[in-house]
Enzyme design. Structure first.
Site, PDB file in Angstrom:
ATOM      1  N   ARG A   1      -2.782   3.694  -9.476  1.00 40.03           N
ATOM      2  CA  ARG A   1      -2.537   3.078 -10.785  1.00 40.03           C
ATOM      3  C   ARG A   1      -3.671   2.122 -11.102  1.00 40.03           C
ATOM      4  NH1 ARG A   1       2.349  -1.049  -9.117  1.00 40.03           N
ATOM      5  NH2 ARG A   1       2.215  -0.639  -6.885  1.00 40.03           N
TER       6      ARG A   1
ATOM      7  N   HIS B   1      -0.714  11.087   5.184  1.00 43.29           N
ATOM      8  CA  HIS B   1      -2.091  11.037   4.658  1.00 43.29           C
ATOM      9  C   HIS B   1      -2.904  12.250   5.096  1.00 43.29           C
ATOM     10  CE1 HIS B   1      -0.952   6.900   3.649  1.00 43.29           C
ATOM     11  NE2 HIS B   1      -1.746   7.133   2.617  1.00 43.29           N
TER      12      HIS B   1
ATOM     13  N   CYS C   1      -4.228   9.537  -0.177  1.00 44.30           N
ATOM     14  CA  CYS C   1      -3.107  10.414  -0.559  1.00 44.30           C
ATOM     15  C   CYS C   1      -3.157  10.776  -2.039  1.00 44.30           C
ATOM     16  CB  CYS C   1      -1.761   9.811  -0.170  1.00 44.30           C
ATOM     17  SG  CYS C   1      -1.318   8.309  -1.030  1.00 44.30           S
ATOM     18  N   TYR C   2      -3.782   9.921  -2.857  1.00 40.60           N
ATOM     19  CA  TYR C   2      -3.886  10.244  -4.292  1.00 40.60           C
ATOM     20  C   TYR C   2      -4.907  11.359  -4.545  1.00 40.60           C
ATOM     21  CZ  TYR C   2      -1.231   5.960  -4.614  1.00 40.60           C
ATOM     22  OH  TYR C   2      -0.268   4.992  -4.445  1.00 40.60           O
TER      23      TYR C   2
ATOM     24  N   HIS D   1       2.026   5.779 -12.733  1.00 39.82           N
ATOM     25  CA  HIS D   1       1.604   5.870 -11.334  1.00 39.82           C
ATOM     26  C   HIS D   1       1.368   7.337 -10.979  1.00 39.82           C
ATOM     27  CE1 HIS D   1       1.678   5.711  -6.973  1.00 39.82           C
ATOM     28  NE2 HIS D   1       1.502   4.400  -7.064  1.00 39.82           N
TER      29      HIS D   1
ATOM     30  N   LYS E   1      -5.604  -0.861  -8.971  1.00 38.93           N
ATOM     31  CA  LYS E   1      -5.189  -0.851  -7.571  1.00 38.93           C
ATOM     32  C   LYS E   1      -6.284  -0.180  -6.730  1.00 38.93           C
ATOM     33  CE  LYS E   1      -1.895  -2.174  -6.086  1.00 38.93           C
ATOM     34  NZ  LYS E   1      -0.517  -2.330  -5.642  1.00 38.93           N
TER      35      LYS E   1
ATOM     36  N   ASP F   1      -1.872   9.104   9.852  1.00 40.70           N
ATOM     37  CA  ASP F   1      -0.458   9.517   9.847  1.00 40.70           C
ATOM     38  C   ASP F   1      -0.383  10.902   9.209  1.00 40.70           C
ATOM     39  OD1 ASP F   1       0.307   9.298   6.898  1.00 40.70           O
ATOM     40  OD2 ASP F   1      -0.491   7.293   7.252  1.00 40.70           O
TER      41      ASP F   1
ATOM     42  N   ASP G   1      -6.888   5.312  -2.370  1.00 42.05           N
ATOM     43  CA  ASP G   1      -6.041   5.733  -1.243  1.00 42.05           C
ATOM     44  C   ASP G   1      -6.148   7.256  -1.153  1.00 42.05           C
ATOM     45  OD1 ASP G   1      -3.917   6.613   0.355  1.00 42.05           O
ATOM     46  OD2 ASP G   1      -2.520   5.102  -0.381  1.00 42.05           O
TER      47      ASP G   1
ATOM     48  N   ASP H   1      -5.556   6.682   4.744  1.00 40.79           N
ATOM     49  CA  ASP H   1      -5.580   6.134   3.384  1.00 40.79           C
ATOM     50  C   ASP H   1      -7.002   5.690   3.017  1.00 40.79           C
ATOM     51  OD1 ASP H   1      -5.672   3.866   1.643  1.00 40.79           O
ATOM     52  OD2 ASP H   1      -3.700   3.152   2.192  1.00 40.79           O
TER      53      ASP H   1
HETATM   54  C1  FPP Z   1       3.391   2.720  -4.902  1.00 39.42           C
HETATM   55  O1  FPP Z   1       3.166   2.249  -3.674  1.00 39.42           O
HETATM   56  C2  FPP Z   1       4.008   4.077  -4.770  1.00 39.42           C
HETATM   57  C3  FPP Z   1       5.053   4.452  -5.466  1.00 39.42           C
HETATM   58  C4  FPP Z   1       5.690   3.500  -6.389  1.00 39.42           C
HETATM   59  C5  FPP Z   1       5.656   5.837  -5.356  1.00 39.42           C
HETATM   60  C6  FPP Z   1       4.656   6.949  -5.240  1.00 39.42           C
HETATM   61  C7  FPP Z   1       5.264   8.268  -5.425  1.00 39.42           C
HETATM   62  C8  FPP Z   1       4.787   9.341  -4.816  1.00 39.42           C
HETATM   63  C9  FPP Z   1       3.631   9.271  -3.869  1.00 39.42           C
HETATM   64  C10 FPP Z   1       5.342  10.717  -5.123  1.00 39.42           C
HETATM   65  C11 FPP Z   1       6.316  11.188  -4.107  1.00 39.42           C
HETATM   66  C12 FPP Z   1       6.605  12.606  -4.349  1.00 39.42           C
HETATM   67  C13 FPP Z   1       7.685  13.281  -3.955  1.00 39.42           C
HETATM   68  C14 FPP Z   1       7.735  14.737  -4.186  1.00 39.42           C
HETATM   69  C15 FPP Z   1       8.870  12.644  -3.327  1.00 39.42           C
HETATM   70  P1  FPP Z   1       2.128   1.064  -3.431  1.00 39.42           P
HETATM   71  O2  FPP Z   1       2.370  -0.060  -4.380  1.00 39.42           O
HETATM   72  O3  FPP Z   1       2.209   0.737  -1.969  1.00 39.42           O
HETATM   73  O4  FPP Z   1       0.749   1.795  -3.680  1.00 39.42           O
HETATM   74  P2  FPP Z   1      -0.389   1.558  -4.778  1.00 39.42           P
HETATM   75  O5  FPP Z   1      -0.919   0.189  -4.592  1.00 39.42           O
HETATM   76  O6  FPP Z   1      -1.389   2.615  -4.408  1.00 39.42           O
HETATM   77  O7  FPP Z   1       0.223   1.794  -6.129  1.00 39.42           O
HETATM   78 ZN    ZN Z   2      -1.433   6.596   0.572  1.00 40.12          ZN
END
Ligand code: FPP
Ligand code: ZN
Length: 434
Positions: A276, A347, A284-285, A233, A279, A344, A282, A337
């Site tokens: 990942r 993001h 934030c990535y 991820h 998926k 927010d 977004d 996102d």
């Molecule tokens: C999946 O969410 C998200 C995670 C499992 C954790 C993500 C980790 C970070 C963003 C890093 C954080 C960094 C620090 C320094 C604390 P989801 O399943 O809602 O999202 P997805 O569908 O995009 O994978």
């Molecule tokens: Zn996000």
């Protein structure tokens, strides 16, 4: 970009050929992906109808007003972040520094006093006053204080106690729990390495076995998972890779496999990144994934890779800028996102951080800008390891390196001056490229 406006990808009629083809087999994943692509296509179509020139605009003033208000007043919607208040300080202050908006000294001082109330008597920072210390708000608080960068800000951090806290969350296998009695994942190694290196309390003993633990998180996909054995991820991949850069051990990753994984996370049609495989995109990535490319560029350069560009990262920088500027801006300020989502501060911070990565290649000595739209869209560069502006990293390192490394009776081995890695050389920018 580079002066003359370039054609946006969405002006190219072949762009829709990048949309998903499900080969006639619908799945939950393909239905969701189709929905997102259609909503993004609508945004692109509306843009093309209104604008003949490919000059998407960063809504600076709106973002600035949204952020400025957030430093003093938060709506009820933020109640759920009551245990993440230092994060709000970091997200807002970092967004403002990217926009090159100065923080008034009275506001800066109030933030210092607030973060001081979040500091635990046993070391580290909690999500709010009176709560338990936790590595995530500790990272956010130290970053926020380094962005402020005044004596008052640096003096908030009780370094000896911070070291005690880091030891209290260290595990025998090299990993860290997020808080005493809490969960282990690779975020904690990054938060610990980040604050320890910035404040000059990093010792080899504290990070003994951490490298091998992080390396176990890289899986067959090429990216890193939260703990060994799970799915790769972007959030965790960034944390693990940046932690290894700080520890000077990033070369021990399979860098080519990581590169292949992260570049495959940039979406063909949307231009933004997914977290990942399979998926959704977004905003934030834009940082968690695109921020890996400067780290990888530098790591591959140090490994002697000769094919590296000296002008661009190994992802589509223009496509990411298009996604952020066209699809992630709330017209009243703040970033999101994806289209249809609410704004927010998280993001806003990570969309702007990713936009900054996409605009700037290299470091101060070797620097190349690729700014989509007008010059006013230009953000300040960000440091790809700490995600604060590089001058603020340099200033903090300079400040804390003048202070003695704390006596650490858990330290066994070499003298206290013999550090695992010189934090000044842990910079993730492409230092020494020339
Ligand atoms: C999946 O969410 C998200 C995670 C499992 C954790 C993500 C980790 C970070 C963003 C890093 C954080 C960094 C620090 C320094 C604390 P989801 O399943 O809602 O999202 P997805 O569908 O995009 O994978
Ligand atoms: Zn996000």
């Amino acid at each position: 970009m580079d002066g003359a406006p370039r054609t946006l990808r969405c002006f190219n009629e072949r762009h829709t050929a990048e949309m998903l083809s499900d080969d006639g087999v619908e799945t939950v994943t393909s239905v969701e992906q189709n929905k997102v692509e259609r909503s993004i296509e609508e945004v692109f179509t509306a843009y093309k109808q209104i604008h003949s020139l490919p000059q998407p605009t960063l809504l600076r003033e709106h973002h600035y007003l949204y952020l400025k208000k957030g430093l003093r007043h938060l709506s009820d919607a933020y109640e759920c972040l009551d245990a993440s208040r230092p994060w709000l300080c970091f997200w807002i202050l970092h967004s403002l520094e990217l926009l090159e908006e100065p923080i008034p000294s009275a506001v800066a001082s109030d933030v210092c006093q607030f973060l001081s109330r979040c500091q635990s008597p046993t070391g580290g920072f909690a999500g709010g006053p009176g709560q338990h210390a936790h590595l995530a708000p500790t990272y956010a608080a130290v970053n926020a204080l380094c962005i402020i960068g005044t004596e008052e800000a640096y003096n908030v951090i009780h370094r000896e106690k911070l070291l005690d806290f880091l030891w209290s969350v260290k595990q025998p296998d090299g990993s860290f729990v997020m808080h005493v009695g809490g969960e282990v994942d690779v975020r904690s190694a990054y938060c610990a390495a980040s604050v320890a290196s910035l404040t000059n309390i990093l010792t080899p003993k504290l990070f003994e076995d951490t490298t091998s633990w992080i390396l176990r998180c890289q899986n067959w996909e090429g990216g890193l998972s939260g703990v060994p054995g799970l799915e790769a991820h972007g959030g965790y991949t960034f944390c693990g890779t940046a932690a290894l850069v700080i520890l000077g051990k990033e070369h021990m990753l399979d860098l080519k496999a990581l590169l292949r994984w992260v570049v495959s996370r940039q979406m063909r049609f949307e231009g933004g990144f997914q977290g990942r495989c399979n998926k959704l995109v977004d905003g934030c990535y834009s940082f968690w994934q695109a921020g890996l490319l400067p780290l990888l560029h530098r790591a591959l350069f140090k490994e002697g890779e000769s094919e590296l560009s000296r002008q661009r990262w190994m992802f589509e920088q223009q496509a990411l800028q298009e996604y952020i500027l066209l699809c992630c801006q709330n017209p009243t300020g703040g970033l999101v996102d994806k289209p249809g989502k609410s704004r927010d501060f998280y993001h806003t911070c990570y969309c702007l951080s990713g936009l900054s990565v996409a605009q700037h290649f290299g470091n101060q000595e070797l620097h190349h800008e690729m700014i989509l739209g007008r010059e006013e869209n230009r953000l300040a560069p960000t440091h790809p390891v700490y995600n604060i502006c590089p001058e603020k990293v340099a200033q903090a390192l300079q400040h804390f390196l003048r202070l003695p490394a704390p006596e650490d009776d858990r330290w066994t081995g070499a003298s206290a001056g013999d550090r695992l890695s010189d934090p000044a050389s842990a910079s993730g920018s492409v230092d020494n490229q020339s």
